[in-house]
Motif scaffolding. Sequence first.
Motif, mmCIF file in Angstrom:
data_model
loop_
_atom_site.group_PDB
_atom_site.id
_atom_site.type_symbol
_atom_site.label_atom_id
_atom_site.label_comp_id
_atom_site.label_asym_id
_atom_site.label_seq_id
_atom_site.Cartn_x
_atom_site.Cartn_y
_atom_site.Cartn_z
ATOM 1 N N PRO A 175 0.817 -1.217 0.000
ATOM 2 C CA PRO A 175 0.000 0.000 0.000
ATOM 3 C C PRO A 175 0.851 1.267 0.000
ATOM 4 O O PRO A 175 1.906 1.320 0.634
ATOM 5 C CB PRO A 175 -0.812 -0.100 1.299
ATOM 6 C CG PRO A 175 -0.135 -1.121 2.126
ATOM 7 C CD PRO A 175 0.697 -1.995 1.235
ATOM 8 N N ARG B 154 -1.915 0.624 -5.402
ATOM 9 C CA ARG B 154 -3.039 0.845 -4.472
ATOM 10 C C ARG B 154 -2.679 2.004 -3.562
ATOM 11 O O ARG B 154 -1.709 1.915 -2.797
ATOM 12 C CB ARG B 154 -3.303 -0.417 -3.659
ATOM 13 C CG ARG B 154 -3.818 -1.557 -4.543
ATOM 14 C CD ARG B 154 -4.147 -2.791 -3.763
ATOM 15 N NE ARG B 154 -3.064 -3.161 -2.869
ATOM 16 C CZ ARG B 154 -3.204 -3.262 -1.548
ATOM 17 N NH1 ARG B 154 -4.354 -2.991 -0.977
ATOM 18 N NH2 ARG B 154 -2.192 -3.633 -0.799
ATOM 19 N N ALA C 44 -3.749 5.381 -0.922
ATOM 20 C CA ALA C 44 -4.678 6.142 -0.075
ATOM 21 C C ALA C 44 -4.032 7.497 0.152
ATOM 22 O O ALA C 44 -2.800 7.594 0.271
ATOM 23 C CB ALA C 44 -4.881 5.428 1.256
ATOM 24 N N ASN D 105 -6.805 8.245 -6.410
ATOM 25 C CA ASN D 105 -6.528 7.341 -5.283
ATOM 26 C C ASN D 105 -7.660 6.323 -5.147
ATOM 27 O O ASN D 105 -8.784 6.571 -5.583
ATOM 28 C CB ASN D 105 -6.443 8.151 -3.979
ATOM 29 C CG ASN D 105 -5.176 8.982 -3.924
ATOM 30 O OD1 ASN D 105 -4.103 8.452 -3.643
ATOM 31 N ND2 ASN D 105 -5.280 10.277 -4.214
ATOM 32 N N ASP D 106 -7.350 5.193 -4.471
ATOM 33 C CA ASP D 106 -8.412 4.227 -4.175
ATOM 34 C C ASP D 106 -9.179 4.655 -2.931
ATOM 35 O O ASP D 106 -10.352 4.338 -2.775
ATOM 36 C CB ASP D 106 -7.807 2.837 -3.936
ATOM 37 C CG ASP D 106 -7.024 2.378 -5.143
ATOM 38 O OD1 ASP D 106 -7.655 2.140 -6.192
ATOM 39 O OD2 ASP D 106 -5.786 2.304 -5.067
ATOM 40 N N MET D 107 -8.451 5.352 -2.033
ATOM 41 C CA MET D 107 -9.066 5.806 -0.779
ATOM 42 C C MET D 107 -8.688 7.249 -0.572
ATOM 43 O O MET D 107 -7.533 7.631 -0.792
ATOM 44 C CB MET D 107 -8.391 5.104 0.408
ATOM 45 C CG MET D 107 -8.816 3.745 0.734
ATOM 46 S SD MET D 107 -10.214 3.703 1.801
ATOM 47 C CE MET D 107 -9.994 4.882 3.047
ATOM 48 N N LEU E 265 -8.398 0.296 2.644
ATOM 49 C CA LEU E 265 -7.752 0.231 1.320
ATOM 50 C C LEU E 265 -7.595 -1.228 0.903
ATOM 51 O O LEU E 265 -7.892 -1.617 -0.224
ATOM 52 C CB LEU E 265 -6.382 0.930 1.386
ATOM 53 C CG LEU E 265 -5.516 0.889 0.139
ATOM 54 C CD1 LEU E 265 -6.173 1.658 -0.995
ATOM 55 C CD2 LEU E 265 -4.135 1.502 0.421
ATOM 56 N N SER F 150 -9.584 -3.232 -2.203
ATOM 57 C CA SER F 150 -8.941 -3.815 -3.377
ATOM 58 C C SER F 150 -9.162 -5.299 -3.474
ATOM 59 O O SER F 150 -9.051 -5.868 -4.555
ATOM 60 C CB SER F 150 -7.436 -3.465 -3.402
ATOM 61 O OG SER F 150 -6.944 -3.402 -2.121
#
Length: 472
Positions: free
Chosen positions: A139, A162, A164, A193-195, A466, A470
């Motif tokens: 991450p 991935r 955040a 961003n994913d988060m 996160l 995913s």
Amino acid sequence: MLIVVSNREPYLHETAEDGSVTAVPTTGGVSVALDALMRERGGTWIAHGAGDADRQVCDDGDRVRVPPDAPAYELHRVWLTEEEERHYYGGFSNEGLWPLCHLVHVKPVFRAEDWAAYQSVNRRFAEAVASDLTDTSIPVFIQDYHLALVARELRALKPDARTALFWHIPFPPPDQLRMCPWRRELLEGLLANDMLAFQLERDRRNFLAAVREELRLDATHGILEVGGRTVNVVAAPIGVDFDRISSMARDPRLLVERDRLRRELHISAPIVGIGVDRLDYTKGIPERLDAIDRLLTERPALKGEMVFVQVGVPSRSKLESYAAIEQEIDARVAAINARHGRSAADGPIRYRKSALKMRRLVALYQLADFCIVSSLHDGMNLVAKEFVAARQDERGVLVLSELTGAAQELKDAVIINPYDADGFTRALVRAIEMSPEEQRARMRRMRQVVAGRDVFVWASGILDCLENASVA
Ligand code: F6P
């Protein structure tokens, strides 16, 4: 294992007067909190190398292991030219985004050359991350408003990364955000961003409203679908390393430190108030000094009975707005000391214009009968939480501005509004007169809150989310 990315590095390598190189930990709640996280998780922290001896200690890959006393993770430094630093950090980040996000009536300045530097420096940070991201399951945890475009740039290099991002400062409402000519690019950068995590529910709401208004995207339960990807938007207030601060506070050797501080700051008065801040116009330091001035005017019996220690850490001093606030504070301190002291050198304000190491800071927190945090606007304010963590004796009163994020959680502080001069002064009287029983009851409840939501709980809340997002 984790990759953290921030502008500010946790340790600066500096050349001492005798020519030796020392690693100086960066003060400030955010660096201290993230350093604790990295000590525990291990991995790589990517940041701007700003110390004068930073290059000297790095290997050929621009990396050095830290903390110096017990290496636990790698610090990967990104080098910036003076010009890049001026436009990306001084300009777009701190003359543009910082006043844009804080409601403090300082006009943001947006220059095309600052924006160009901001974009290219964000690209450089993304390249540094890509070089460390040997496995895209690691991450990547990006910090703050300096690095809003890193995820987008990284995705071009490593589509499966991935990431955040945590936005440490307030997020402005759409009407205020509209001042920024490049707001859409910023929002799109953040949505790569994913988060995305903000301090308060209010910040999260502002962000979602801006996305709706500017990009015509809608979120259901904080989940956005953007170009075939899912972005989770949450509120997650940051905490401090409660256990580390508490155990420092319990150490009997700290008594020596407290005595030393008393001597150095010439504290013999029975009542001690403190304030600890970066010298920033958002912190409400003039308002605080004015409240003390009024208190001493209204209650002259307190003269000689009370001292107020202000630790002010010079910050972003190359910028005019920061140089101006430094001067304003210098002038206020001198005037108050002249007005209420036997001599100007022996006034009620003890002003120390440099940072304190964590152990000394904890000793100072313990010396205090009250601690004032009077920000005009503040994402969280970790001084408030550190003060509570340091008071394992369950004594001391926190006087806290309702315009800080911390006030949402620390309901047992004496809450003030720094714009309400009389109310502020009355709150100081209340703090000074509060019985030990009431202090204990309030401090005990605040300690439960701060211990329950420490920096590790904060980080795992974001990183677990996160992870789960995913996997789903
Ligand atoms: O908390 C906000 C923040 O801007 C952090 O990102 C930063 O490290 C800290 O304040 C101190 O500011 P600076 O890094 O500009 O000295």
